[in-house]
Design an enzyme around this catalytic site. Structure first.
Site, PDB file in Angstrom:
ATOM      1  N   THR A 199       0.819  -1.216   0.000  1.00 13.78           N
ATOM      2  CA  THR A 199       0.000   0.000   0.000  1.00 13.78           C
ATOM      3  C   THR A 199       0.854   1.268   0.000  1.00 13.78           C
ATOM      4  O   THR A 199       1.944   1.304   0.543  1.00 13.78           O
ATOM      5  CB  THR A 199      -0.924   0.055   1.229  1.00 13.78           C
ATOM      6  OG1 THR A 199      -0.154  -0.301   2.372  1.00 13.78           O
ATOM      7  CG2 THR A 199      -2.071  -0.904   1.085  1.00 13.78           C
ATOM      8  N   SER A 245      -6.879   0.271  -1.109  1.00 11.06           N
ATOM      9  CA  SER A 245      -7.507  -0.947  -1.627  1.00 11.06           C
ATOM     10  C   SER A 245      -7.212  -1.196  -3.102  1.00 11.06           C
ATOM     11  O   SER A 245      -7.137  -2.333  -3.537  1.00 11.06           O
ATOM     12  CB  SER A 245      -9.018  -0.855  -1.471  1.00 11.06           C
ATOM     13  OG  SER A 245      -9.350  -0.615  -0.134  1.00 11.06           O
ATOM     14  N   ARG A 248     -21.016  -7.808  38.566  1.00 12.80           N
ATOM     15  CA  ARG A 248     -21.498  -6.464  38.831  1.00 12.80           C
ATOM     16  C   ARG A 248     -22.964  -6.464  39.243  1.00 12.80           C
ATOM     17  O   ARG A 248     -23.784  -7.174  38.672  1.00 12.80           O
ATOM     18  CB  ARG A 248     -21.336  -5.643  37.544  1.00 12.80           C
ATOM     19  CG  ARG A 248     -21.680  -4.194  37.646  1.00 12.80           C
ATOM     20  CD  ARG A 248     -21.463  -3.564  36.276  1.00 12.80           C
ATOM     21  NE  ARG A 248     -21.965  -2.220  36.213  1.00 12.80           N
ATOM     22  CZ  ARG A 248     -22.437  -1.668  35.104  1.00 12.80           C
ATOM     23  NH1 ARG A 248     -22.464  -2.356  33.972  1.00 12.80           N
ATOM     24  NH2 ARG A 248     -22.880  -0.438  35.111  1.00 12.80           N
ATOM     25  N   GLU A 274      -6.809  -1.500   4.743  1.00  9.74           N
ATOM     26  CA  GLU A 274      -5.436  -1.027   4.879  1.00  9.74           C
ATOM     27  C   GLU A 274      -5.033  -1.154   6.337  1.00  9.74           C
ATOM     28  O   GLU A 274      -5.821  -0.931   7.223  1.00  9.74           O
ATOM     29  CB  GLU A 274      -5.288   0.441   4.478  1.00  9.74           C
ATOM     30  CG  GLU A 274      -5.551   0.718   3.051  1.00  9.74           C
ATOM     31  CD  GLU A 274      -6.897   1.402   2.887  1.00  9.74           C
ATOM     32  OE1 GLU A 274      -6.992   2.226   2.015  1.00  9.74           O
ATOM     33  OE2 GLU A 274      -7.823   1.063   3.656  1.00  9.74           O
TER      34      GLU A 274
END
Lengths: 690, 690
Positions: free
Chosen positions: B135, B141, B307, B421
């Site tokens: 890239t 892309s 909790r 990416e």
């Protein structure tokens, strides 16, 4: 050079007029514009290095900025409004937020005149720094569960503040960890062996001479939080008391008192202020949501116009990402939501004034509705905003993952608004809830059974159920719930849309959202009636009830956007753009919740499809105006803090330059190479010390 | 002491057997169990301090761990499987991921036998360290848009690698910034003035003697990324070439060659390996999704049981958060999704083997379907997982915002999987896409018009449209798309559910999901046919097409879960639990996408409401088993890295102790007090240096 100039030329409306619409008034625009530029141009407020600093440096730098801001405010003789805008544009969570936003208001709201006279001047000059110590390690939303005790000792006329268990440690208060000298501490009041619920006490925590914790006080920071800089600039604290004594007159006694002989008394001070503040605080939260979302949308919109991907024809440039319908379908509804939240926030300002006026005339009639609707809007807008920021990050592709995109910081700073604890304004809200629960006979709906997380929406649902159950009684529903009065019409009516453009008629849209909300509420009420124990029914059906509450709140946002468009809106093309955004907002909701509309048989599948067609054509209408619509927010590059969102669109050279500033690039060969990489490359690992 | 012992006692199934189901086999369970404990018990792999370290320290520590892991692998004589598990459980992104996961496979897949013989032994011993430099700053892309050039110089028999523009700078490759000595660099091949598309080249970047970049190479780290530790342990890099020369034999020449005289030739090497790898990589991504989601769900489930909030009766303990329906309604579908993704991942392993076998027999018939379905599942599972982790964080209330909850790190590390990416496995995937585009005559569907972000789903949609268009041709749809063969039946059929329990019948459920998918695909195809230019139609309708693709992919996940339940499943109560989870998974989808089901008129609103009733009763069924169902993932506390999710449930003391380890607590009075806080308190700010 402006790389987005072409985009700006495309705009079909007057951006300067839209800036004023967004700001709310010419005056607000002028102040915001001036102060934001002042901050942006002052290197003392730089924040681009924030994500690279280790915790201690980061925190120290925040202490510097807070002091510097205070100094500048004085040097420039800023008004209160201007000072508040300056702190806002410094855009860094700091102990001062709690001092001004929680400590001072708590004393003002809950202190007697005498207490205010003593403490406020000190706080105003920052001779003391205060925090708001409510939540505990084991107790968040449920204020009634707090364990810290304040036991009155009549022999010495003092309260003994104590943390009886580990889970009673105060936990989260911002500014507590390292800075605050004082705190408003909430504790379970005990006099003469009897409990009187949770009350606030002014407690000194650190010496004003050497800043060391006072005897019996254990205090520190609770550690790293989500994000790089984000809330790590804040010293959220942990605090334990070992029988710490304070004078009796440091209990905040405006609404209840403990007398010299330990008697507990409720005062007859009117609760107006508390109720009004509740609406005020929520209005702030909704405004914050609109601000955070619009920042994210600005970044994603500008970068979507800069970024090109695929679609190159004959070796020409690739297609701008913003031209893809899939991108528009995710981005433009968020742009529309930012505007929608802005206008519903404006309406909440009106509501606050209205409620305040009514309260002054002892008219409580609109309170339950105001309470429910503000609760719902808080929940709706914060959730949509947090999700929307993350969606904007994804819409920026891989580069959105870099801190220099600004989006990770924006997300990490924003998300606490959804989860209550950790978010200061919401702590105040919770406190006010407690008051409401404690004193509000008008609020039978509000009780301890609020389920966590979605409590605000459950509260809305309870209000809706009550409204439905009273429809037969002749009591006319008011304000945002008035449409329930048309229940018979709405239950029977069917959508009359025949072509896509019919979806642009406001009356048509309102009826659709009203019919959906009414029908969902009625359906819940019917199902509830099948349970012999209503509380059991409420618990069992809570997920459906929450959906009904969401439908009601979305109707409010849609109707306030439509109301806004009925006003006189000056400026070429401004109204047209807002109409398109309004359409995108409601048609996007309609599509997203298509199941609701179809399940209630108000719409046919064909009509739902037409709504979707109309939505697509509105995207086309907004597309050429998208960059100008985010320019209208008037954010400086400093405030945005994003290379991807920079005004001039010159993204790639700036990303490239920013990379080299990372500490890892201080040396070409990284620290650790000689110890951990070279032995590996040279096959000498077996003798290496690791 | 086990604070969750009561929860574990409630379980109605054999947890040990479920652990084997989850692991996939007894062998995998045994290896994972052993290696995860080995890592957890070795202080050399501690990671609890990760979020507090500044970038340089953090990175140096990662270099140490990577070397230490390599050393331990050798000392313990671990098998390849064990070594890979060890790296997995170290659970920290590092340059080694790229070396082993991208650099080595690229040489294996694209290098000639000779090239493999030369380079692989060096890489296996880590005498060189490699990265995968694809890239670029301006190109994510779209591999075809890369700008880096590799120009053949016949005079010297070399390629000249060059970065002609700023946007051509390599950007993102992990391990590139500070560590890699070599990279597989993708560049536009030019010989004799002619372009031949993108190819891979082995380029040395740094000296093996002093680690300095070679002449003409500019390389560094791209800066901070989302999250505290997260991917900041990785040196994602930027790289520019200034006419760097490499010998001709460093072009990866398995599929195409450049001869001594500069001629470009395609080899006749079969592409099988490339196709198979594509399915393999996606299977890995789906498995990763199931792992990441199950970690988040483990934390949220255990802490929801620990909790307590609200609901105290007569001063007793408050209600466990996990008992609230609103909590179950958000948490249990995620628990069910983790199992669903696990099983669909398992099926992908089968698919990989099946495709590989077919390819070896030159049978390409199932490839388009395998391609589309794996693409869709990748997109579906990564999106659901990223959203699910953040939802789990919110389900933990305020404490989920602390790094010690583990959830911020988990989220920040996971999200790149959605945006392509930055995610290494996906870079490989993209590379393979390129190959597929370049060589795959079987993939006409796949072209350059994939819209960003949702490209994989658009690809699925294209495949669906093609399938629909061919239905009349007598070509029978295969595999996951086989249901399209029943189109006539599905278009007409209506749901026959009459009572809630009818929704437990698998055949009923499958038909509902099939009918929805078919009807949505057909509706898109109809709308597409109205456009004269199909590409224009595709662009305009892409949002609808993506929804149709999602419907198709959800059907696959549901059907593979149902298939799994047809298998022999040993162990008391195990099958019953999986049936309940399967039901939750599909009924949750059905409710979430109710609009689709109603719009296609397969369901009536009444039947949709019955589905929701059934969903609620399944929550009740799963509730007592929830903690045991997450125990079945068999994660160590080290791997989880979360105080909220710790096995023994002893959350609060651990949170309290962890707080004091923050660097800010190194001193009681913080650094910066004397410079920036004291002058303020003492009203001496005007003379302070800020």
């Amino acid at each position: 050079m402006d790389y987005l100039a072409d985009e700006r030329k495309k705009a079909e409306f007057d951006v300067d007029e839209m800036k004023i619409i967004w700001a709310g008034s010419r005056h607000t625009f002028e102040v915001s514009d001036r102060i934001s530029k002042l901050v942006a141009n002052d290197p003392g407020f730089r924040k681009d290095n924030r994500t690279m600093l280790a915790r201690k440096e980061l925190f120290k730098n925040t202490l510097r900025k807070a002091a510097y801001a205070w100094k500048r405010i004085h040097e420039l003789h800023l008004s209160e409004e201007e000072a508040s805008r300056l702190r806002f544009y410094v855009d860094e969570p700091a102990y001062t937020d709690l001092h001004w936003g929680m400590f001072v208001p708590a004393i003002k709201g809950q202190g007697t005149d005498e207490q205010q006279k003593k403490w406020l001047p000190l706080a105003y000059k920052m001779q003391i720094i205060g925090c708001y110590a409510q939540t505990e390690l084991g107790h968040g939303s449920n204020v009634q569960g707090l364990e810290t005790t304040a036991t009155f000792d009549p022999q010495t006329d003092e309260f003994v503040i104590h943390s009886p268990t580990l889970t009673s440690s105060k936990w989260w208060p911002g500014g507590l960890g390292k800075v605050s000298t004082h705190g408003v501490v909430y504790a379970r009041l005990i006099t003469n062996g009897e409990e009187h619920g949770i009350h606030g006490f002014i407690v000194q925590l650190r010496s004003l001479e050497d800043h060391l914790p006072l005897p019996g006080v254990t205090v520190g920071d609770i550690g790293m939080k989500f994000g790089n800089g984000a809330y790590n600039t804040m010293d959220n604290g942990v605090l334990r008391f070992d029988h710490v004594r304070i004078p009796r007159n440091q209990m905040l006694m405006r609404v209840s008192q403990v007398t010299r002989d330990g008697k507990y008394k409720q005062s007859d001070v009117p609760r107006q202020l508390v109720y009004g503040t509740m609406v005020y605080v929520r209005q702030t939260i909704v405004a914050d949501a609109s601000c955070a979302l619009s920042r994210a949308v600005t970044i994603a919109t500008r970068y979507s116009a800069v970024r090109r991907q695929f679609g190159s024809q004959n070796g020409g440039p690739e297609t701008q990402v913003i031209d893809y319908k899939t991108q528009q379908n995710r981005l433009f509804p968020l742009l529309a939501s930012a505007y929608a939240f802005k206008f519903v926030g404006e309406w909440l300002t009106w509501l606050y004034n209205d409620v305040t006026q009514r309260l002054q005339a002892s008219d409580f009639s609109t309170l339950p509705e105001a309470h429910a609707c503000t609760a719902g809007l808080k929940s709706l807008t914060t959730t949509a905003t947090a999700d929307g920021i993350e969606e904007c990050r994804k819409l920026c592709g891989g580069h959105g993952y870099l801190c220099s995109s600004g989006l990770p910081e924006l997300f990490a700073v924003y998300v606490p608004a959804c989860t209550y604890e950790g978010d200061n304004t919401v702590l105040l809200l919770q406190h006010i809830f407690t008051r409401v629960v404690q004193y509000g006979k008008h609020f039978k709906l509000l009780d301890n059974k609020m389920s966590c997380g979605l409590s605000l929406l459950v509260l809305v649902a309870r209000f809706l159920m009550k409204t439905v159950s009273q429809l037969g009684s002749g009591k006319k529903p008011l304000g945002t719930i008035a449409y329930m009065g048309k229940i018979e019409h709405l239950m029977q009516s069917r959508c009359t849309v025949q072509k896509a453009e019919d979806w642009l008629k406001p009356s048509q849209v309102l009826e659709a959202f009203e019919a959906r909300a009414v029908k969902m509420a009625v359906s819940c009420a019917k199902n509830l009636s099948k349970f012999t124990n209503p509380e059991e029914g409420f618990a069992e059906l809570s997920a459906d009830l929450v959906e009904a509450a969401v439908a009601h709140c979305q109707l409010i946002v849609v109707s306030k956007f439509i109301d806004k468009l009925q006003q006189d809106i000056p400026g070429k093309g401004v109204k047209q753009q807002l109409e398109a955004l309004c359409g995108i907002y409601y048609l996007y909701l309609l599509h997203k919740h298509q199941g609701d509309f179809l399940a209630t048989s108000y719409l046919t599948p064909k009509q739902a499809a037409l709504a979707n067609d109309q939505l697509r054509s509105l995207y086309t209408k907004v597309r050429p105006n998208a960059v100008a619509l985010v320019d209208s927010f008037n954010y400086t590059d400093h405030f945005l803090g994003s290379i991807l969102g920079c005004y001039d669109g010159n993204v790639y050279p700036k990303l490239y330059d920013a990379a080299w500033k990372d500490p890892l690039n201080d040396s070409v060969v990284p620290e650790g190479y000689h110890e951990y990489v070279r032995p590996l490359l040279k096959q000498q690992l077996h003798t290496a010390k690791l």
